[in-house]
Design an enzyme around this catalytic site. Structure first.
Site, PDB file in Angstrom:
ATOM      1  N   HIS A 117     -19.534 -27.637  -1.405  1.00 38.47           N
ATOM      2  CA  HIS A 117     -18.839 -28.328  -2.508  1.00 38.47           C
ATOM      3  C   HIS A 117     -17.335 -28.402  -2.220  1.00 38.47           C
ATOM      4  O   HIS A 117     -16.713 -29.468  -2.356  1.00 38.47           O
ATOM      5  CB  HIS A 117     -19.100 -27.574  -3.819  1.00 38.47           C
ATOM      6  CG  HIS A 117     -18.265 -28.033  -4.970  1.00 38.47           C
ATOM      7  ND1 HIS A 117     -18.721 -28.945  -5.905  1.00 38.47           N
ATOM      8  CD2 HIS A 117     -16.999 -27.718  -5.346  1.00 38.47           C
ATOM      9  CE1 HIS A 117     -17.772 -29.169  -6.798  1.00 38.47           C
ATOM     10  NE2 HIS A 117     -16.718 -28.428  -6.482  1.00 38.47           N
ATOM     11  N   GLU A 118     -16.752 -27.277  -1.806  1.00 38.81           N
ATOM     12  CA  GLU A 118     -15.320 -27.260  -1.503  1.00 38.81           C
ATOM     13  C   GLU A 118     -15.013 -28.147  -0.289  1.00 38.81           C
ATOM     14  O   GLU A 118     -13.964 -28.798  -0.235  1.00 38.81           O
ATOM     15  CB  GLU A 118     -14.845 -25.829  -1.240  1.00 38.81           C
ATOM     16  CG  GLU A 118     -15.040 -24.878  -2.427  1.00 38.81           C
ATOM     17  CD  GLU A 118     -14.403 -25.384  -3.702  1.00 38.81           C
ATOM     18  OE1 GLU A 118     -13.373 -26.088  -3.635  1.00 38.81           O
ATOM     19  OE2 GLU A 118     -14.936 -25.085  -4.793  1.00 38.81           O
ATOM     20  N   HIS A 130     -14.582 -31.697  -1.317  1.00 35.00           N
ATOM     21  CA  HIS A 130     -13.228 -32.023  -1.782  1.00 35.00           C
ATOM     22  C   HIS A 130     -12.327 -32.396  -0.598  1.00 35.00           C
ATOM     23  O   HIS A 130     -11.526 -33.324  -0.677  1.00 35.00           O
ATOM     24  CB  HIS A 130     -12.621 -30.825  -2.523  1.00 35.00           C
ATOM     25  CG  HIS A 130     -13.179 -30.622  -3.895  1.00 35.00           C
ATOM     26  ND1 HIS A 130     -13.183 -31.599  -4.855  1.00 35.00           N
ATOM     27  CD2 HIS A 130     -13.748 -29.529  -4.480  1.00 35.00           C
ATOM     28  CE1 HIS A 130     -13.741 -31.137  -5.962  1.00 35.00           C
ATOM     29  NE2 HIS A 130     -14.094 -29.881  -5.758  1.00 35.00           N
ATOM     30  N   GLU A 190     -15.364 -33.612  -9.160  1.00 33.80           N
ATOM     31  CA  GLU A 190     -16.253 -32.456  -9.042  1.00 33.80           C
ATOM     32  C   GLU A 190     -17.714 -32.900  -8.922  1.00 33.80           C
ATOM     33  O   GLU A 190     -18.490 -32.316  -8.163  1.00 33.80           O
ATOM     34  CB  GLU A 190     -16.083 -31.536 -10.255  1.00 33.80           C
ATOM     35  CG  GLU A 190     -14.714 -30.889 -10.385  1.00 33.80           C
ATOM     36  CD  GLU A 190     -14.390 -29.948  -9.240  1.00 33.80           C
ATOM     37  OE1 GLU A 190     -15.344 -29.441  -8.589  1.00 33.80           O
ATOM     38  OE2 GLU A 190     -13.203 -29.704  -8.986  1.00 33.80           O
ATOM     39  N   ASP A 193     -20.207 -32.127  -5.809  1.00 34.06           N
ATOM     40  CA  ASP A 193     -21.554 -31.563  -5.973  1.00 34.06           C
ATOM     41  C   ASP A 193     -22.576 -32.392  -5.190  1.00 34.06           C
ATOM     42  O   ASP A 193     -23.439 -31.842  -4.487  1.00 34.06           O
ATOM     43  CB  ASP A 193     -21.953 -31.552  -7.451  1.00 34.06           C
ATOM     44  CG  ASP A 193     -21.270 -30.440  -8.238  1.00 34.06           C
ATOM     45  OD1 ASP A 193     -20.732 -29.519  -7.607  1.00 34.06           O
ATOM     46  OD2 ASP A 193     -21.302 -30.510  -9.477  1.00 34.06           O
TER      47      ASP A 193
END
Length: 418
Positions: free
Chosen positions: A277-278, A281, A357, A361
């Site tokens: 997930h990070e 980003h 976000e 995901d």
């Protein structure tokens, strides 16, 4: 003056009563019928005690959040209308003949007043976090963090005020534009410094101790074409039982950070999903897009503040004991306007953040190919932080920079089934 103060007090009380009524009496956080019994339903992954604690804690936490926001606005208004800001300016002017020292003295006293006024609510919030098992932070450590907050914020604010007032004197019409131009390099510099200078003031950071897990995370990063040599963990278990991970910094100081609570409570597939997930980003350049968005909004905000600031002083300057736009006594008005506009913009900025976000995901599920780990990770996040899966509407739009747990689980399962 008494009427204005009485009116402000009444308005604040009515505001507090409204949110008490909304959060404790009418705010809907129930699970939709269509989702009952599914993995998004808290009743499927929390026991009865956890469900009750989550509902109670969320209401209290959200109520304190909404009370805290306008408290500083109320305080700034009282300082202005009661002439206290004028008296503080007179005192500051007597401390030195140098304007820089006068501004520093004024801002220091203002910070002390704001800190003292905010401390009771902050203390209550801390005590509730302890009582509900979210916080594990000793009182001495909590006080230390408050002191650090003060000494980090005070010099930054004092420096900004000095620059702003100097620019106002140099250019009455375009000071806001020049101020914004200066905020661009300063913001980038602070964002670059935060991981290595500011964050370590609060916690200890070190390379991930579990080398097998670090290898798997770096292998995942390689799959995503992300240049990475280290993953960092931070000792948040000294302060909280909640779980988190995040990306911070830019350039050479960019870091992916895992809370040690996340390492202790999640299994490896769940941790790898959080890391993916990070990485999402990073791949989608959310950090840089967020910075660009912040700078754009700050430009628009400074323009609006400049116009409102000028109009209010022209129309209500005498009532607020302000002599002119460059009067140091007007600083609470600048801060009040900044706070109100920031809060007004928060539904938009939160919506953008929730969109990013959600995209992260989706990227993480695609990268890990593990929907089960994603759902389990979201459920553990909710349990560890006693977070409502489906908070009331106003809480969501004003407070949530992430989709709700219910939305995140739904979205993961729907996309995985496509």
């Amino acid at each position: 003056m008494r009427k204005w103060i009485a009116g402000a007090c009444l308005l604040y009380v009515l505001y507090g009563l409204f949110f008490y009524w909304y959060l404790f009496k009418t705010g809907d956080s129930s699970v939709p019928e269509a989702l009952k019994g599914t993995s998004a339903d808290p009743a499927t992954f929390m026991n009865k005690k956890e469900l009750i604690l989550t509902e109670d804690y969320s209401k209290i936490k959200d109520f304190i959040f909404f009370l805290r926001i306008p408290l500083e606005w109320f305080l700034f208004f009282i300082l202005l209308i009661a002439g206290l800001s004028r008296k503080m300016t007179h005192w500051a002017e007597q401390t030195s003949r140098f304007k820089v020292v006068q501004i520093a003295a004024y801002v220091f006293v203002l910070f002390l007043i704001v800190t003292a006024a905010s401390l009771p609510l902050d203390w209550i919030s801390y005590q509730y976090s302890l009582g509900y098992g979210i916080s594990t932070q000793p009182t001495a450590s909590w006080i230390k963090d408050q002191v650090i907050d003060f000494w980090v914020s005070f010099p930054l604010t004092a420096g900004a005020v000095m620059v702003f007032y100097w620019l106002m004197k140099r250019s009455e019409k375009r000071w806001w534009l020049f101020a914004w131009l200066l905020t661009v390099p300063v913001t980038l510099f602070l964002f670059f410094l935060q991981p290595v200078v500011i964050d370590p003031l609060y916690n200890d950071f070190y390379p991930l101790k579990n080398k097998k897990l670090e290898y798997d995370i770096l292998k995942l990063a390689d799959q995503a074409d992300i240049p990475a040599n280290h993953v960092y963990e931070v000792d948040m278990s000294k302060k909280t039982n909640a779980l988190n991970a995040y990306v911070t910094g830019i350039g050479a100081n960019k870091r992916i950070v895992l809370w040690d609570t996340t390492l202790n409570k999640l299994n490896e597939p769940e941790i790898l999903f959080i890391m993916a997930h990070e990485m999402g980003h990073y791949v989608m350049k959310h950090v840089y897009k967020g910075l660009a968005g912040y700078l754009f909004l700050s430009l628009a905000g400074l323009y609006v503040i400049a116009k409102l600031y000028k109009w209010i002083i022209r129309r209500y300057g005498n009532s607020l004991h302000i002599k002119g736009r460059t009067d140091l006594a007007a600083l609470p008005l600048l801060l009040l306007l900044t706070g109100v506009l920031t809060f007004t913009a928060s539904p938009f900025t939160n919506a953008v953040s929730r969109h990013q976000e959600k995209a992260a995901d989706e990227y993480a599920v695609e990268l890990t190919k593990n929907k089960k780990a994603a759902v389990a990770a979201f459920q553990e996040l909710s349990k560890a932080g006693l977070s409502e899966a489906n908070p009331p509407f106003l809480v969501k739009i004003f407070k949530y920079g992430h989709p709700t747990i219910m939305e995140r689980i739904q979205n993961v399962e729907q996309n995985a089934d496509k």
